[in-house]
Design a protein around this motif. Structure first.
Motif, PDB file in Angstrom:
ATOM      1  N   GLU A  90      34.773  55.637   5.804  1.00  0.00           N
ATOM      2  CA  GLU A  90      34.543  56.860   6.584  1.00  0.00           C
ATOM      3  C   GLU A  90      33.062  56.998   6.908  1.00  0.00           C
ATOM      4  OE1 GLU A  90      36.455  60.561   5.538  1.00  0.00           O
ATOM      5  OE2 GLU A  90      38.037  59.433   4.501  1.00  0.00           O
TER       6      GLU A  90
ATOM      7  N   LYS B 185      42.638  62.665   9.366  1.00  0.00           N
ATOM      8  CA  LYS B 185      42.142  63.788   8.557  1.00  0.00           C
ATOM      9  C   LYS B 185      41.335  64.767   9.402  1.00  0.00           C
ATOM     10  CE  LYS B 185      41.559  60.829   4.516  1.00  0.00           C
ATOM     11  NZ  LYS B 185      40.545  60.181   3.671  1.00  0.00           N
TER      12      LYS B 185
ATOM     13  N   VAL C  64      33.860  56.570  12.135  1.00  0.00           N
ATOM     14  CA  VAL C  64      35.191  56.564  11.532  1.00  0.00           C
ATOM     15  C   VAL C  64      35.473  57.905  10.861  1.00  0.00           C
ATOM     16  CG1 VAL C  64      36.667  55.471   9.786  1.00  0.00           C
ATOM     17  CG2 VAL C  64      35.102  54.061  11.161  1.00  0.00           C
ATOM     18  N   VAL C  65      36.584  58.537  11.254  1.00  0.00           N
ATOM     19  CA  VAL C  65      37.011  59.777  10.602  1.00  0.00           C
ATOM     20  C   VAL C  65      38.205  59.534   9.690  1.00  0.00           C
ATOM     21  CG1 VAL C  65      36.076  61.321  12.360  1.00  0.00           C
ATOM     22  CG2 VAL C  65      38.432  60.503  12.575  1.00  0.00           C
ATOM     23  N   ASP C  66      38.945  58.435   9.926  1.00  0.00           N
ATOM     24  CA  ASP C  66      40.083  58.075   9.082  1.00  0.00           C
ATOM     25  C   ASP C  66      40.510  56.650   9.426  1.00  0.00           C
ATOM     26  OD1 ASP C  66      42.058  58.326   7.174  1.00  0.00           O
ATOM     27  OD2 ASP C  66      43.239  59.824   8.259  1.00  0.00           O
TER      28      ASP C  66
END
Length: 156
Positions: free
Chosen positions: A108, A87, A72-74
């Motif tokens: 995240e 993001k 997960v990055v955002d």
């Protein structure tokens, strides 16, 4: 089914894949009741490719952006008639009903996996033999038989 491997949380909903241009283009637009998740496979891992718009959406949705390693990055709940960009660069986007993020306890860096729901097979027309007095080839589209008992006794 979606799985947060980092926290061992599962979302037991239907999951479909948007891996073609048309499927990504349509996404969840004009879907009245979003009750499944859609996993977008993007052609490149960038922030620009991973931006989404909520134009023509009939309801809010939960969105999770993942990098190429499915981390997960955002994530956020996306509201109608707005534009969103993650993001960081993303290779996958998961869109689904509001509450999906909470159920999976997304954070995240979490590792996310999914298994696609099985597609139901389409019906295939098959020719079958019918008793002599029963036919689907009438001129007015209505089929009649003298009686079921006569058909059974004639065959016996």
């Amino acid at each position: 089914m979606l799985v947060n491997e980092s926290k061992r949380k599962v979302w037991h909903g239907r999951v479909e894949l948007a891996d073609t241009f048309f499927k990504r283009f349509k996404g969840l637009m004009l879907v009245r009741n979003v009750n499944y998740a859609l996993v977008f496979v993007l052609p490149a891992e960038t922030r620009v490719n991973a931006s989404i718009h909520m134009f023509f959406m009939l309801s809010d949705i939960d969105v999770i952006w993942l990098d190429s390693s499915c981390r997960v990055v955002d994530f956020k709940t996306a509201r109608k008639w707005r534009v969103y960009a993650p993001k960081k660069a993303a290779k996958y986007i998961i869109e689904g009903p509001v509450g999906m993020i909470r159920t999976l306890e997304i954070g995240e860096g979490d590792l996310i996996s999914w298994s696609l729901s099985e597609e139901k097979e389409k019906a295939i027309p098959v020719k079958i033999s019918l008793p002599e007095k029963l036919s689907f080839e009438s001129s007015n589209g209505v089929t009649m038989a003298e009686s079921v008992s006569k058909l059974k006794t004639k065959k016996a």
